[in-house]
Design a protein around this motif. Structure first.
Motif, short mmCIF file in Angstrom:
data_model
loop_
_atom_site.label_atom_id
_atom_site.label_comp_id
_atom_site.label_asym_id
_atom_site.label_seq_id
_atom_site.Cartn_x
_atom_site.Cartn_y
_atom_site.Cartn_z
N LYS A 37 8.40 2.50 3.37
CA LYS A 37 7.93 3.52 4.30
C LYS A 37 6.43 3.32 4.56
O LYS A 37 5.74 2.76 3.70
CB LYS A 37 8.16 4.91 3.70
N PRO A 38 5.93 3.80 5.67
CA PRO A 38 4.49 3.68 5.92
C PRO A 38 3.64 4.27 4.79
O PRO A 38 2.56 3.76 4.50
CB PRO A 38 4.31 4.44 7.23
N GLU A 39 4.13 5.32 4.16
CA GLU A 39 3.37 5.94 3.07
C GLU A 39 3.35 5.09 1.80
O GLU A 39 2.66 5.44 0.85
CB GLU A 39 3.91 7.34 2.75
N ASP A 40 4.08 3.99 1.77
CA ASP A 40 3.99 3.05 0.66
C ASP A 40 2.81 2.09 0.81
O ASP A 40 2.53 1.31 -0.10
CB ASP A 40 5.28 2.23 0.54
N THR A 41 2.14 2.16 1.95
CA THR A 41 0.99 1.30 2.19
C THR A 41 -0.10 1.57 1.16
O THR A 41 -0.53 2.72 0.99
CB THR A 41 0.44 1.51 3.60
N ALA A 42 -0.53 0.52 0.46
CA ALA A 42 -1.52 0.67 -0.61
C ALA A 42 -1.83 -0.70 -1.18
O ALA A 42 -1.14 -1.69 -0.89
CB ALA A 42 -0.98 1.58 -1.71
N VAL A 43 -2.83 -0.73 -2.02
CA VAL A 43 -3.06 -1.89 -2.88
C VAL A 43 -2.26 -1.65 -4.16
O VAL A 43 -2.40 -0.59 -4.78
CB VAL A 43 -4.55 -2.10 -3.20
N TYR A 44 -1.44 -2.62 -4.52
CA TYR A 44 -0.59 -2.50 -5.69
C TYR A 44 -1.18 -3.32 -6.84
O TYR A 44 -1.54 -4.50 -6.65
CB TYR A 44 0.82 -2.98 -5.38
N TYR A 45 -1.25 -2.67 -8.00
CA TYR A 45 -1.82 -3.29 -9.18
C TYR A 45 -0.77 -3.34 -10.30
O TYR A 45 -0.03 -2.38 -10.48
CB TYR A 45 -3.00 -2.50 -9.70
N CYS A 46 -0.76 -4.43 -11.03
CA CYS A 46 0.03 -4.43 -12.26
C CYS A 46 -0.91 -4.22 -13.44
O CYS A 46 -2.11 -4.50 -13.36
CB CYS A 46 0.86 -5.69 -12.43
N ALA A 47 -0.34 -3.69 -14.51
CA ALA A 47 -1.12 -3.37 -15.69
C ALA A 47 -0.30 -3.69 -16.93
O ALA A 47 0.92 -3.56 -16.93
CB ALA A 47 -1.53 -1.91 -15.69
N ALA A 48 -1.01 -4.06 -17.99
CA ALA A 48 -0.38 -4.34 -19.27
C ALA A 48 -0.86 -3.32 -20.31
O ALA A 48 -2.06 -3.00 -20.38
CB ALA A 48 -0.72 -5.76 -19.74
#
Length: 117
Positions: free
Chosen positions: A87-98
């Protein structure tokens, strides 16, 4: 030194799919929980999904539950985020984390996901 490198972001139309990958090096990947977070412009970083070290448990935010799937391949030191029905609201910078000692200690540099309407 633990390093996380995300890939797989891009531009997709609403309703489409993307799969993000996060390659981990320098640590004991197989014993750490892994997570995905995202940050949209002007908003705080938010939790998206997490997976335990053995893949026994997964967790999702309500906003992505049923559309996103987190998985991991400990042999490849990689965690994935399959994103469907975007969806348009999923627009973002996605980060992974440990995770380390119950904290999200290590972070990647992020990958941009843009969903057009």
């Amino acid at each position: 030194q633990v390093q996380l490198v995300e890939s797989g972001g891009g531009l997709v139309q609403a309703g489409g799919s993307l799969r993000l990958s996060c390659a981990v090096s320098g640590g004991t990947f197989s014993s750490a929980a892994m997570g995905w977070f995202r940050q949209a412009p002007g908003k705080e970083r938010e939790f998206v999904a997490a997976i335990t070290y053995s893949s026994s448990y997964t967790y999702y935010s309500d906003s992505v539950k049923g559309r996103f799937t987190i998985s991991r391949d400990n042999a490849k030191n990689t965690v994935y985020l399959q994103m469907n029905s975007l969806k348009p609201e999923d627009t973002a910078v996605y980060y992974c984390a440990a995770e380390d000692s119950s904290n999200w200690r290590y972070w990647g540099q992020g990958t941009q996901v843009t969903v057009s309407s």
